[in-house]
Design an enzyme around this catalytic site. Structure first.
Site, PDB file in Angstrom:
ATOM      1  N   SER A  44       0.802  -1.214   0.000  1.00 49.28           N
ATOM      2  CA  SER A  44       0.000   0.000   0.000  1.00 49.28           C
ATOM      3  C   SER A  44       0.845   1.279   0.000  1.00 49.28           C
ATOM      4  CB  SER A  44      -0.940  -0.005   1.193  1.00 49.28           C
ATOM      5  OG  SER A  44      -1.612   1.216   1.310  1.00 49.28           O
ATOM      6  N   ASP A  45       1.421   1.632   1.131  1.00 49.97           N
ATOM      7  CA  ASP A  45       2.231   2.852   1.218  1.00 49.97           C
ATOM      8  C   ASP A  45       3.657   2.528   1.625  1.00 49.97           C
ATOM      9  OD1 ASP A  45       1.500   2.149   3.841  1.00 49.97           O
ATOM     10  OD2 ASP A  45       1.597   4.211   4.528  1.00 49.97           O
ATOM     11  N   GLU A  46       4.119   1.357   1.247  1.00 47.85           N
ATOM     12  CA  GLU A  46       5.488   0.933   1.537  1.00 47.85           C
ATOM     13  C   GLU A  46       6.260   0.783   0.232  1.00 47.85           C
ATOM     14  OE1 GLU A  46       4.934  -1.650   5.607  1.00 47.85           O
ATOM     15  OE2 GLU A  46       4.656  -2.685   3.697  1.00 47.85           O
TER      16      GLU A  46
END
Length: 172
Positions: free
Chosen positions: A99-101
């Site tokens: 996701s946001d990694e």
């Protein structure tokens, strides 16, 4: 008899793109990341030089998704990907991990100072405001850094150790 293989070739290219690249950001996905990381580790072993792996997690991304909506969160992820690519060398790999990694593979680093300078540049660039929906949105990034072969001799161990280092950085 002649045949037009143009569409077939285009279909094969699309399948390859979907198999190895994140459809949102266009960055390498986990599959291609693992391949490039393994290759970098083998090359590092041959050359005797170290490499580095950075595990990045965006700070306050969930807040952006919750307040601006997922479509603007996607725009933020794409803008983040573009900023990350400007912080590294052409031979480095920036991949979207989840996701946001994001993960950055830095093959052949001369010493820790180079890695720290890149991490500082990433932190600085990501902390600059993003223009989302005519609003200046600020986020941050937490980064875990490991060196190979010092912190692991296989890709899974390196990723796990970099993830742990990122969570330690996030908690400080």
């Amino acid at each position: 008899m002649t045949r037009d293989f143009t569409q077939h070739r285009l279909d094969l290219e699309e399948i390859r793109r979907l198999a190895f690249y994140d459809p949102l950001t266009g960055l390498p996905n986990r599959r291609l990341l693992m391949d490039r990381l393994k290759h970098a580790m083998v090359t590092s072993g041959r050359s005797g030089q170290h490499g580095a792996l950075m595990f990045l997690d965006l700070d306050r991304f969930k807040q952006v998704n919750d307040t601006q909506g997922h479509a603007w969160g996607d725009v933020l992820l794409c803008q983040t990907a573009e900023r990350l690519k400007t912080c590294v060398r052409e031979t480095d790999t920036v991949a979207r991990y989840s996701s946001d990694e994001f993960v950055v593979v830095l093959p052949d680093v001369l010493h820790d100072l180079n890695v720290n300078a890149i991490a500082e540049k990433i932190i600085e660039d990501i902390s600059e405001p993003f223009d989302l929906n005519d609003q200046a949105i600020r986020i941050g990034v937490s980064i875990g850094i490991v060196l190979y072969p010092d912190h692991g001799i296989d890709a899974a161990t390196l990723l796990r150790n970099a993830d742990l280092a990122m969570y330690q950085a996030k908690s400080t």
